[in-house]
Motif scaffolding. Structure first.
Motif, PDB file in Angstrom:
ATOM      1  N   UNK A 157      25.732   1.561  37.902  1.00  0.00           N
ATOM      2  CA  UNK A 157      26.288   1.027  39.757  1.00  0.00           C
ATOM      3  C   UNK A 157      26.719  -0.030  39.272  1.00  0.00           C
ATOM      4  N   UNK A 158      27.288  -1.000  40.119  1.00  0.00           N
ATOM      5  CA  UNK A 158      28.031  -1.963  40.004  1.00  0.00           C
ATOM      6  C   UNK A 158      27.913  -2.792  41.400  1.00  0.00           C
ATOM      7  N   UNK A 159      27.483  -4.197  41.782  1.00  0.00           N
ATOM      8  CA  UNK A 159      27.882  -5.005  42.830  1.00  0.00           C
ATOM      9  C   UNK A 159      28.424  -6.063  42.181  1.00  0.00           C
ATOM     10  N   UNK A 160      29.421  -6.559  42.797  1.00  0.00           N
ATOM     11  CA  UNK A 160      29.892  -7.326  43.184  1.00  0.00           C
ATOM     12  C   UNK A 160      30.337  -8.362  44.082  1.00  0.00           C
ATOM     13  N   UNK A 161      30.265  -9.715  44.178  1.00  0.00           N
ATOM     14  CA  UNK A 161      29.582 -10.678  45.003  1.00  0.00           C
ATOM     15  C   UNK A 161      31.340 -11.245  45.452  1.00  0.00           C
ATOM     16  N   UNK A 162      32.303 -11.304  46.199  1.00  0.00           N
ATOM     17  CA  UNK A 162      33.678 -11.725  46.874  1.00  0.00           C
ATOM     18  C   UNK A 162      33.190 -13.886  46.890  1.00  0.00           C
ATOM     19  N   UNK A 163      33.937 -14.038  46.506  1.00  0.00           N
ATOM     20  CA  UNK A 163      33.794 -15.635  47.169  1.00  0.00           C
ATOM     21  C   UNK A 163      34.760 -16.396  46.762  1.00  0.00           C
ATOM     22  N   UNK A 164      35.586 -16.506  48.513  1.00  0.00           N
ATOM     23  CA  UNK A 164      36.835 -17.809  48.092  1.00  0.00           C
ATOM     24  C   UNK A 164      36.662 -19.187  48.113  1.00  0.00           C
ATOM     25  N   UNK A 165      37.375 -19.733  47.017  1.00  0.00           N
ATOM     26  CA  UNK A 165      37.203 -21.136  46.801  1.00  0.00           C
ATOM     27  C   UNK A 165      37.696 -21.730  47.509  1.00  0.00           C
TER      28      UNK A 165
END
Length: 348
Positions: A190-198
């Motif tokens: 399982x993969x968890x990704x958290x995208x954060x804009x700069x």
């Protein structure tokens, strides 16, 4: 496509010493507001992990941007920081972000990231036509044998082909390198990704100060935050000419004079969320051992803590001439363009 663990310039290739990583396919697409991101795979090994992302950029968006800007291939030609700020804000390929990665619930530490850009044929033709017209206006002979800087990098073409990304749009390929914070997860399910804009800079206003204008509070600027709509007031507490001492004994002479502005901002705002900066670039260092030869050193820097809890310090650009008095400043807010996005997917 083979991927090798790397934390240097070989991130898109491989070296004989690097560990070849094992590919685990994800093959999912997410929509982060207007941004479409294809997640092809994560690569895992004892050394660490690497994640590839393919960000879709509609060709129409890129062409509209190219039609507006005279020479987008050379951002260094922009006249001032504000123009560069606008350039980056409007450039479809400047929507940068960081990505946090967890495998089987175990977080990894981001070590570095790199990107490649691939441009569709209509975008390449648009830029080539624009460059040809520009060269014809200035130096017709310069067209002979010219190579467009917008030609696609071979590595970008390799990635696009490997992940079966379409040729009818542009692509921003992101590769993130991670280090293990615990025992390596060599068989992730399982993969968890958290995208954060700069955060990006947005200029909200300008004001002028004069050295030696006393210590009586002077309201300099009222400006509205571009996303919250809240009004902030910048008040001058003191403004003085400051001379800094630099080492000028190694054949380089540095500009030593700057203006120090002590101010307050109301309501209070965390220092990392805004900046007050000089609109002028100031003077560059000079070579004293070879006058007339350009100096490779471009700037001198000095920093100091805030003078008091309710006061803050801004330092202007540096000058050789001590008799400058006025400085034009700009208030820049750093805003996050969109909310974070977290996704979870099984790994095949």
């Amino acid at each position: 496509m083979e991927v090798y663990y790397s934390t240097d310039e070989t991130i898109w290739g491989h070296s004989k010493q690097a560990e070849q990583l094992t590919k685990f396919s994800i093959n999912r697409t997410v929509l982060w507001e207007e941004q479409e991101i294809f997640i092809p795979a994560v690569y895992v090994g004892v050394s660490g992990a690497m994640l590839d992302l393919c960000v879709k950029i509609p060709s129409g968006d890129m062409i509209r941007f190219l039609k507006k800007w005279e020479n987008p291939a050379e951002s260094a030609s922009l006249k001032n920081p504000e123009e560069y700020e606008q350039f980056e804000s409007e450039n479809p390929s400047c929507k940068h972000f960081n990505t946090e990665l967890c495998l089987n619930g175990t977080p990894l530490a981001l070590a570095m990231g790199s990107n490649l850009f691939w441009y569709s044929a209509d975008v390449v033709h648009q830029t080539e036509a624009k460059e040809t017209l520009s060269q014809a206006r200035t130096a017709p002979a310069a067209n002979d044998g010219a190579v467009s800087p917008w030609q696609n990098d071979p590595d970008a073409e390799l990635v696009r082909t490997a992940y079966h990304c379409g040729a009818d749009c542009c692509w921003q390929f992101e590769r993130f390198v991670y280090q293990w914070t615990d025992a390596p997860v060599l068989s992730p399910q399982e993969v968890t990704l958290l995208f954060r804009a700069r955060p990006k800079p947005v200029t909200a206003g300008h004001f002028v100060t004069v050295s030696g204008s006393g210590t009586k509070p002077v309201e300099l600027l009222k400006a509205v935050h571009p996303t919250t709509g809240r009004e902030y007031t910048i008040t001058q507490r003191e403004c003085r000419l400051t001379r800094h001492s630099f080492d000028n004994t190694k054949g380089i002479s540095y500009p030593e004079y700057s203006q120090s502005l002590i101010y307050s901002i109301s309501p209070s705002l965390a220092p990392e969320l805004y900046e007050i900066t000089d609109c002028s670039a100031g003077d560059t260092p000079r070579r004293t051992d070879a006058p007339g030869i350009p100096c490779s050193h471009t700037a001198a820097f000095a920093c100091a803590p805030s003078p008091a809890p309710d006061k803050r310090l801004a330092v202007s650009s540096y000058h050789f001439d001590r008799f400058f008095s006025e400085v034009c400043w700009r208030l820049v807010f750093y805003v996050t363009p969109k909310e974070d996005l977290e996704v979870h997917f099984p790994i095949f």
